[in-house]
Design an enzyme around this catalytic site. Structure first.
Site, PDB file in Angstrom:
ATOM      1  N   GLY A   1      45.111  51.579  50.309  1.00 24.96           N
ATOM      2  CA  GLY A   1      44.153  50.614  49.773  1.00 24.96           C
ATOM      3  C   GLY A   1      42.798  50.790  50.421  1.00 24.96           C
ATOM      4  O   GLY A   1      42.685  51.308  51.535  1.00 24.96           O
TER       5      GLY A   1
ATOM      6  N   GLY B   1      38.805  48.736  50.534  1.00 20.78           N
ATOM      7  CA  GLY B   1      37.935  47.662  50.106  1.00 20.78           C
ATOM      8  C   GLY B   1      36.536  47.867  50.649  1.00 20.78           C
ATOM      9  O   GLY B   1      36.215  48.925  51.200  1.00 20.78           O
TER      10      GLY B   1
ATOM     11  N   ASP C   1      38.226  34.420  48.888  1.00 21.63           N
ATOM     12  CA  ASP C   1      38.347  35.649  48.098  1.00 21.63           C
ATOM     13  C   ASP C   1      39.730  35.755  47.450  1.00 21.63           C
ATOM     14  O   ASP C   1      40.380  36.796  47.509  1.00 21.63           O
ATOM     15  CB  ASP C   1      38.080  36.870  48.978  1.00 21.63           C
ATOM     16  CG  ASP C   1      37.704  38.110  48.170  1.00 21.63           C
ATOM     17  OD1 ASP C   1      37.309  37.947  46.996  1.00 21.63           O
ATOM     18  OD2 ASP C   1      37.792  39.225  48.708  1.00 21.63           O
TER      19      ASP C   1
END
Length: 460
Positions: free
Chosen positions: A160, A162, A279
C-alpha cells in the site's frame, strides 16, 4: 585619483580606500541579509483534498467541494436518543502537560530524549536486543529488524502507498506477519503522524481498530508497525474486479458497516479525550478473512477534549468524504466523522464512488442520487447490481434513511455514532426475523409457522 584614495582620514588614521572597502562590504552583507529574509518568509499552505484515485478527475482543477442540498426526506424511524448511550467505559489518554503527544525515549544516562534524537542503547557486545517501550505498550523495533523483515524495504513487499507513507508486508524473526508503514517526511507530516498514532492510538484496543504493535524512531526514520490484515481493503472489494457477482452479500455489508460504526463509537465515546479520525473512507477500512472491518490510518486524527466542542484545523481529507462545514470553515468534531461514515455507508450499499464524473450529471454525486431514489420510492435502484441476494424494500429504505441522516447538511441534526449503531443493529435484527419467518413458512406451508406440532411433523 590614486592620490585621493590613499589620503589618510581622521578615522583611526585609515586611508580612504580602506574606509570605502569596509562600507561596500557592510552594504553587501546587509543586502544578503534582506534577501535571506525574503526567501525564508513563511508561505500560506493551500487546502489539501485528496482526489479519489480511481475516479475520473473533475473537468476543472478547482478543489471546491460540492455543497449538499438539504435533505428532503426525514427518517421514518423514530428512535429514542437515550438508547444511544456510551457503549464503552471512558479510557483516559494521558498527555504530558505542556507537551501533548510528545514521545520521549530513555537514553543511556537513564533520562529521556525527544524522538528527534532517539537512539536505542546497545546491549553488551554491541548487539541490540528486544526491548519493551517505557510507554507501557508496544515494541520498540530497530531499523535493522524492520529492514530484515521487509527485504530491505523492497518494492516486492509493498502492499500500500499513501500521501504520507509506504506500507510493506513484513515477516519478523519469530515468523509473525506485520504491516510496516515507513512515513515520508513531507513538511514534517511524518513527525506529526508518528506522534498522533503512537501517543493516542497505540494504547487503545478494539477489535474493529487496526492494532498498532510498535514503532521505530532512529535518526530521521519514523516507522509504525501494525498487525497484518490479509484480505485487502474495502475499496478493493467494492470497486475492484470481483467478477459478475460480489462476495459481499447484504449480511456481510451490514456486518462491515456496523463494525465500522462500533469502532467510531469507541473513538468518540469511549476515550477521553475523544479521537476524531478525519479520514474515514473505503481504502482505510481493512478486512480480515471473516470480513471483520479494521479502521486504519490515523495520521490525520485529532484529539478533542471534553472542554471543547470542536477544533479548527487545516482542511485535509478525500474529495467526497469531507463534511461540508469542515470544508468551508476548518472546524472539525466527531460529527465530521459521522458525515464521512454516512458517505461510506452509501458507497458500500451502492457499489458507487462518492463522486464519479464518469456517470451522468444527476448521478455524479452519490448523496444527491441516493436522496432522489429514496424520494421517488425506488430505493432498490441504489443497490449494488453485483449483490446477489437483496434485502426487502422496507428494510433497505430504513437503512438508507439512517445513512441520509448521517449526511444531513446541518451537523447538529446528525445522530451520534452510538445511536447509529443502535439503529443499524435493530435493522439487522429485523432482517434476521424477516428471513426466519420466510424460512419457517417454507417449513410449514399448510399451517402456522409457529405451530410446534406441525413443524415437528414436517421436519421428522
Amino acid at each position: 585619483m590614486n592620490y585621493h584614495l590613499s589620503t589618510q582620514t581622521s578615522i583611526f588614521g585609515l586611508h580612504l580606500w580602506i574606509i570605502l572597502g569596509v562600507a561596500a562590504g557592510a552594504l553587501f552583507v546587509l543586502l544578503l541579509f534582506l534577501l535571506s529574509l525574503c526567501f525564508t518568509k513563511p508561505h500560506s499552505i493551500p487546502i489539501e483534498i485528496t482526489p479519489n484515485h480511481n475516479s475520473t478527475p473533475p473537468p476543472t482543477t478547482s478543489h471546491e467541494i460540492h455543497r449538499l442540498s438539504a435533505i428532503e426526506q426525514q427518517a421514518l424511524l423514530k428512535h429514542d436518543e437515550d438508547h444511544a448511550s456510551t457503549l464503552y467505559p471512558k479510557i483516559h489518554i494521558q498527555m504530558r502537560k505542556g507537551h501533548p503527544h510528545r514521545v520521549l525515549y530513555p537514553n543511556k544516562s537513564g533520562g529521556v530524549s525527544p524522538i528527534g534524537n532517539a537512539r536505542r542503547p546497545a546491549a553488551a557486545g554491541g548487539v541490540v536486543g528486544p526491548e519493551v517501550s517505557h510507554l507501557g505498550w508496544g515494541h520498540w523495533y530497530t531499523l535493522r529488524e524492520l529492514e530484515a523483515a521487509t527485504n530491505g524495504f523492497g518494492s516486492e513487499n509493498v502492499i500500500g502507498q499513501g500521501g504520507y507513507g509506504i506500507v510493506y508486508h513484513g515477516v519478523l524473526e519469530n515468523n509473525s506477519q506485520v504491516a510496516v508503514k515507513n512515513l515520508l517526511n513531507n513538511r514534517g507530516q511524518a513527525e506529526k503522524e508518528f506522534e498522533v498514532e503512537v501517543e493516542a492510538i497505540g494504547r487503545v484496543r478494539h477489535k474493529n481498530l487496526l492494532r498498532l504493535l510498535g514503532y521505530c524512531a532512529e535518526g530521521a526514520h519514523r516507522i509504525l508497525v501494525y498487525e497484518y490484515v490479509n484480505n485487502g481493503n474495502l475499496e478493493q472489494w467494492v470497486h475492484g474486479d470481483v467478477g459478475p457477482c460480489s462476495p459481499l452479500t447484504w449480511e456481510i455489508r451490514m456486518k462491515i458497516i456496523i463494525g465500522i460504526a462500533k469502532a467510531l463509537t469507541y473513538l468518540h465515546e469511549g476515550l477521553e479525550p475523544k479521537v476524531v479520525h478525519r479520514d474515514i473512507k473505503s481504502s482505510n477500512i481493512l478486512l480480515d478473512k471473516s470480513w471483520n472491518p479494521k479502521v486504519s490510518d490515523f495520521g490525520l486524527a485529532k484529539l478533542l477534549g471534553a472542554d471543547r466542542s470542536y477544533i479548527t484545523t487545516r482542511v485535509m481529507g478525500t474529495l467526497g468524504y469531507v463534511a461540508p462545514e469542515y470544508a468551508s470553515t476548518g472546524m472539525v468534531n466527531e460529527r465530521s466523522d459521522v458525515y464521512s461514515f454516512g458517505i461510506l455507508f452509501m458507497e458500500l450499499i451502492s457499489g458507487r464512488y462518492p463522486v464519479d464524473y464518469k456517470r451522468p450529471q444527476e448521478e455524479v454525486h452519490l448523496v444527491d442520487w441516493v436522496k432522489k431514489m429514496v424520494n421517488e420510492k425506488c430505493p432498490e435502484k441504489v443497490l449494488d447490481p453485483k449483490m446477489i441476494e437483496k434485502p426487502s424494500s422496507s428494510i433497505l429504505k430504513r437503512v438508507l434513511l439512517v445513512a441520509l441522516r448521517c449526511v444531513d447538511i446541518n451537523s447538529e441534526k446528525r445522530p451520534k455514532i452510538g445511536h447509529v449503531v443502535h439503529m443499524l443493529e435493530s435493522q439487522d435484527q429485523s432482517l434476521i426475523d424477516e428471513r426466519r419467518g420466510v424460512r419457517d413458512s417454507r417449513v410449514a406451508p399448510h399451517g402456522s409457522p409457529h405451530d410446534g406440532s406441525n413443524e415437528k411433523q414436517t421436519t421428522r
